[in-house]
Write a protein that holds these residues in place. Structure first.
Motif, PDB file in Angstrom:
ATOM      1  N   ALA A   1       0.840  -1.209   0.000  1.00  0.00           N
ATOM      2  CA  ALA A   1       0.000   0.000   0.000  1.00  0.00           C
ATOM      3  C   ALA A   1       0.871   1.254   0.000  1.00  0.00           C
ATOM      4  O   ALA A   1       0.622   2.198  -0.755  1.00  0.00           O
ATOM      5  N   PHE A   2       1.906   1.260   0.834  1.00  0.00           N
ATOM      6  CA  PHE A   2       2.792   2.426   0.927  1.00  0.00           C
ATOM      7  C   PHE A   2       3.454   2.702  -0.425  1.00  0.00           C
ATOM      8  O   PHE A   2       3.475   3.837  -0.905  1.00  0.00           O
ATOM      9  N   GLU A   3       3.961   1.645  -1.061  1.00  0.00           N
ATOM     10  CA  GLU A   3       4.622   1.802  -2.373  1.00  0.00           C
ATOM     11  C   GLU A   3       3.640   2.321  -3.416  1.00  0.00           C
ATOM     12  O   GLU A   3       3.962   3.204  -4.220  1.00  0.00           O
TER      13      GLU A   3
ATOM     14  N   LEU B   1      -5.909   9.747  -1.241  1.00  0.00           N
ATOM     15  CA  LEU B   1      -5.080   8.535  -1.136  1.00  0.00           C
ATOM     16  C   LEU B   1      -4.297   8.499   0.176  1.00  0.00           C
ATOM     17  O   LEU B   1      -4.249   7.476   0.863  1.00  0.00           O
ATOM     18  N   VAL B   2      -3.704   9.646   0.537  1.00  0.00           N
ATOM     19  CA  VAL B   2      -2.927   9.696   1.787  1.00  0.00           C
ATOM     20  C   VAL B   2      -3.861   9.516   2.991  1.00  0.00           C
ATOM     21  O   VAL B   2      -3.519   8.822   3.956  1.00  0.00           O
ATOM     22  N   MET B   3      -5.041  10.111   2.918  1.00  0.00           N
ATOM     23  CA  MET B   3      -6.001   9.964   4.027  1.00  0.00           C
ATOM     24  C   MET B   3      -6.444   8.519   4.191  1.00  0.00           C
ATOM     25  O   MET B   3      -6.556   8.010   5.311  1.00  0.00           O
ATOM     26  N   LEU B   4      -6.714   7.842   3.083  1.00  0.00           N
ATOM     27  CA  LEU B   4      -7.132   6.437   3.161  1.00  0.00           C
ATOM     28  C   LEU B   4      -6.012   5.570   3.730  1.00  0.00           C
ATOM     29  O   LEU B   4      -6.253   4.676   4.547  1.00  0.00           O
ATOM     30  N   TYR B   5      -4.776   5.851   3.314  1.00  0.00           N
ATOM     31  CA  TYR B   5      -3.617   5.130   3.862  1.00  0.00           C
ATOM     32  C   TYR B   5      -3.530   5.390   5.379  1.00  0.00           C
ATOM     33  O   TYR B   5      -3.330   4.461   6.175  1.00  0.00           O
ATOM     34  N   ALA B   6      -3.703   6.660   5.769  1.00  0.00           N
ATOM     35  CA  ALA B   6      -3.595   7.041   7.190  1.00  0.00           C
ATOM     36  C   ALA B   6      -4.653   6.327   8.033  1.00  0.00           C
ATOM     37  O   ALA B   6      -4.360   5.809   9.121  1.00  0.00           O
TER      38      ALA B   6
ATOM     39  N   GLU C   1       0.427   1.294  12.326  1.00  0.00           N
ATOM     40  CA  GLU C   1       1.431   0.321  11.880  1.00  0.00           C
ATOM     41  C   GLU C   1       2.797   0.937  11.582  1.00  0.00           C
ATOM     42  O   GLU C   1       3.807   0.472  12.059  1.00  0.00           O
ATOM     43  N   LYS C   2       2.827   1.970  10.734  1.00  0.00           N
ATOM     44  CA  LYS C   2       4.111   2.560  10.339  1.00  0.00           C
ATOM     45  C   LYS C   2       4.010   4.084  10.357  1.00  0.00           C
ATOM     46  O   LYS C   2       3.855   4.717   9.296  1.00  0.00           O
ATOM     47  N   PRO C   3       4.089   4.710  11.544  1.00  0.00           N
ATOM     48  CA  PRO C   3       3.977   6.170  11.617  1.00  0.00           C
ATOM     49  C   PRO C   3       5.010   6.886  10.741  1.00  0.00           C
ATOM     50  O   PRO C   3       4.740   7.960  10.202  1.00  0.00           O
ATOM     51  N   VAL C   4       6.199   6.263  10.574  1.00  0.00           N
ATOM     52  CA  VAL C   4       7.268   6.894   9.770  1.00  0.00           C
ATOM     53  C   VAL C   4       6.831   6.993   8.309  1.00  0.00           C
ATOM     54  O   VAL C   4       6.991   8.022   7.653  1.00  0.00           O
ATOM     55  N   ASN C   5       6.249   5.901   7.796  1.00  0.00           N
ATOM     56  CA  ASN C   5       5.775   5.899   6.408  1.00  0.00           C
ATOM     57  C   ASN C   5       4.667   6.936   6.200  1.00  0.00           C
ATOM     58  O   ASN C   5       4.623   7.614   5.179  1.00  0.00           O
ATOM     59  N   LEU C   6       3.786   7.029   7.182  1.00  0.00           N
ATOM     60  CA  LEU C   6       2.700   8.015   7.088  1.00  0.00           C
ATOM     61  C   LEU C   6       3.273   9.434   7.049  1.00  0.00           C
ATOM     62  O   LEU C   6       2.848  10.269   6.242  1.00  0.00           O
ATOM     63  N   MET C   7       4.289   9.683   7.889  1.00  0.00           N
ATOM     64  CA  MET C   7       4.917  11.004   7.913  1.00  0.00           C
ATOM     65  C   MET C   7       5.576  11.304   6.560  1.00  0.00           C
ATOM     66  O   MET C   7       5.468  12.415   6.033  1.00  0.00           O
ATOM     67  N   ASN C   8       6.222  10.307   5.974  1.00  0.00           N
ATOM     68  CA  ASN C   8       6.851  10.477   4.652  1.00  0.00           C
ATOM     69  C   ASN C   8       5.820  10.870   3.592  1.00  0.00           C
ATOM     70  O   ASN C   8       6.058  11.762   2.783  1.00  0.00           O
ATOM     71  N   LEU C   9       4.669  10.172   3.613  1.00  0.00           N
ATOM     72  CA  LEU C   9       3.619  10.465   2.622  1.00  0.00           C
ATOM     73  C   LEU C   9       3.048  11.871   2.831  1.00  0.00           C
ATOM     74  O   LEU C   9       2.796  12.599   1.868  1.00  0.00           O
ATOM     75  N   CYS C  10       2.851  12.259   4.101  1.00  0.00           N
ATOM     76  CA  CYS C  10       2.320  13.603   4.400  1.00  0.00           C
ATOM     77  C   CYS C  10       3.301  14.679   3.921  1.00  0.00           C
ATOM     78  O   CYS C  10       2.883  15.699   3.357  1.00  0.00           O
TER      79      CYS C  10
END
Length: 568
Positions: free
Chosen positions: A374-376, A395-400, A406-415
């Motif tokens: 999902a992140f990729e 897309l970012v909201m749905l991922y969040a 699960e992966k706060p770091v990945n969420l921060m990267n996407l934001c």
């Protein structure tokens, strides 16, 4: 009795007993109530030659004593004041006053005192204080819908105003259905709790006589829930006809405004999409986009055959036959061109915004597991220059919402990526959504991945093969309806109000979503009702959402929260 029939019945009763030429006087809300269930030609048949707004009537002094004024208004103080001024110097020959909800005694006294010339012929309450967009779906068209996201302390008067309006709308629905319900609400939502308790107070105490209908063996159920319990559904792209039109173009009171979409002929600039007035729409409103194209082609072929045969006019008899068929022929022509126009416009938008690409990832986020994939997928889509800003944000909201823990770091990267690419991106909006509707705030198991039964069910559905990759998602409401039918709605999550409890399975259920419904949910309700489970559902909400409106409400709530000293 379904909602459209109930509203139509009230309007029929208003108009048919008053003979002669009439002016119909409405307010900015009742005009929506009437327009979704009654066409202009039907009003003309009832000898309504003029439709006016109550505020503009007050401004004009022109006498029209040959017309009878039929007023259908909400019982709010502004309307009472408009009428008071009208009755003091009347423009029409007589006045028939109808109100869409319960009048206060003080309001009745004001109107009686103002009627010095005794031109008011009748005053009645007709409980149609809701906009019946479909037989099992109503909305209240509340302008300040964002208020439901705010704590009561931030804007107490608007918060109370929202509660009052919702209670009025729910009360009118049950008065129209002639039922008094057992009431339950979502325990994690302050606003759902307030609405449920105030509705119970109105129905069982303040106006108990009005709601004292003949008892049925099993009382109907009113369930009040909060939009924030399922923030995923209003964020998704839609691929069934009615929901897709609302998502990509917009529907307001069953009308679609195409004026900004391109150069269309005058009769195509605003089109009506009503399941009551358009048989093609009625049979296709819940179909997916692929099938709609084929069905419209059949409609076009059929029309071409009819028009060919009609052009072959050899005799006077042929001409007479053509004239007899002409209204139907003209209506069919309008219908064909309307649906062709809508599908063509939506196809253009799908192509321009690369929505098939976007939607596939959205559905994966909503329905399937796998954070790494999902992140990729989201990261790659954010790099796609063809994507619009609203699609990136969704897309970012749905991922969040799916992977916030699960992966706060990945969420921060996407934001961060989103913020660097989108000038319009409102800083902190993704975090504000999680604060409003994150996993800690929601009642149930939205993604079905912490409940073994749901995992099994989802796997079974996956193994059977998903009918359409773009319509895999089922709103959380579907699960709620299933639980009601099977008697599995937990008392801890959805407590009862007072000491009125459900005995047996209810035959009628009204689910009201504070914060708004979606057409995907109304489709779920229609399909559930068609399954003959023995329970009939009616869905209502403060507005009908698409992703644009949901995000606008979110932004407005964030803006007010930031500027409020009450919120630390």
């Amino acid at each position: 009795m379904v909602l459209v029939s109930a509203a139509r019945d009230y309007i029929n009763r208003m108009l048919q007993d008053i003979s002669g030429m009439k002016v119909l006087i409405l307010d900015s809300y009742t005009i929506s109530i009437v327009s979704v269930v009654y066409s202009q030609s039907e009003l003309l048949q009832k000898e309504v030659f003029l439709v006016e707004l109550v505020e503009s009537i007050s401004m004009s002094r022109e006498s029209m004593s040959h017309l009878k004024a039929v007023c259908f208004l909400r019982p709010i103080s502004e309307n009472i004041q408009h009428l008071r001024r009208q009755l003091a110097s009347p423009r029409f020959g007589e006045y028939h006053l109808f109100f869409s909800n319960i009048l206060k005694d003080t309001q009745i006294h004001i109107l009686a005192d103002s009627d010095e010339q005794e031109i008011v012929q009748q005053l009645q309450e007709f409980y149609a204080d809701f906009v019946a967009v479909d037989p099992y779906h109503f909305t209240l068209n509340i302008q300040s819908n964002h208020t439901y996201m705010l704590p009561a302390v931030v804007d107490p008067s608007n918060w109370q105003h929202l509660c009052d309006r919702v209670v009025d709308g729910i009360a009118a629905v049950f008065l129209a259905l002639k039922r008094r319900p057992i009431i339950r609400y979502q325990s994690k939502s302050d606003i759902a709790k307030r609405v449920a308790h105030e509705t119970a107070k109105l129905m069982y105490q303040q106006e108990s006589g009005l709601f004292d209908f003949r008892r049925t063996e099993v009382s109907p159920l009113l369930l009040v829930i909060d939009r924030r319990d399922d923030p995923v559904t209003p964020l998704l792209n839609q691929w069934t006809y009615q929901a897709m039109v609302h998502e990509l173009i917009g529907i307001q009171d069953n009308k679609v405004d195409l004026r900004n979409m391109g150069k269309f002929s005058k009769d195509q600039q605003e089109v009506v999409l009503s399941s009551e007035q358009d048989s093609f729409f009625k049979s296709n409103m819940y179909e997916n986009f692929g099938d709609i194209g084929m069905n419209i082609k059949h409609l076009v072929d059929e029309f071409q055959q009819i028009s060919k045969s009609n052009q072959n006019i050899q005799t006077i008899e042929d001409m007479a036959k053509f004239v007899d068929n002409y209204p139907e022929y003209r209506q069919m022509h309008g219908n064909v061109s309307k649906h062709v126009t809508l599908v063509t416009e939506m196809s253009k938008i799908v192509e321009e915004r690369k929505l098939m690409l976007v939607s596939q990832t959205e559905q994966e986020l909503a329905c399937n597991g796998g954070e790494v994939t999902a992140f990729e997928a989201v990261k790659n889509l954010l790099d796609n220059e063809n994507l619009s800003e609203i699609d990136r944000l969704r897309l970012v909201m749905l991922y969040a919402l799916r992977y916030e823990k699960e992966k706060p770091v990945n969420l921060m990267n996407l934001c961060n990526k989103l913020a660097s690419q989108s000038a319009k991106y409102k800083p902190g909006l993704v975090q504000f959504l999680l604060k409003q509707a994150g996993v800690d705030k929601r009642s149930g198991d939205l993604f079905g991945n912490r409940d073994l039964l749901n995992i099994a069910r989802n796997m079974a559905r996956g193994l059977k093969g998903v009918e359409n990759v773009y319509t895999q998602h089922q709103p959380f409401l579907f699960q709620t309806m299933e639980n009601i039918v099977k008697g599995r709605l937990k008392d801890t999550e959805y407590p009862y109000v007072g000491n009125h409890f459900q005995q047996g399975r209810p035959q009628d259920v009204v689910i009201f979503i504070v914060g708004g419904t979606t057409y995907e949910e109304s489709r779920s309700v229609a399909l559930q009702n068609a399954s003959n489970s023995g329970t009939r559902f009616i869905l209502g909400g403060s507005v009908v959402l698409n992703s644009k409106r949901f995000l606008k409400d979110l932004e407005e709530a964030q803006r007010i929260t930031r500027s409020s000293p009450s919120v630390i």
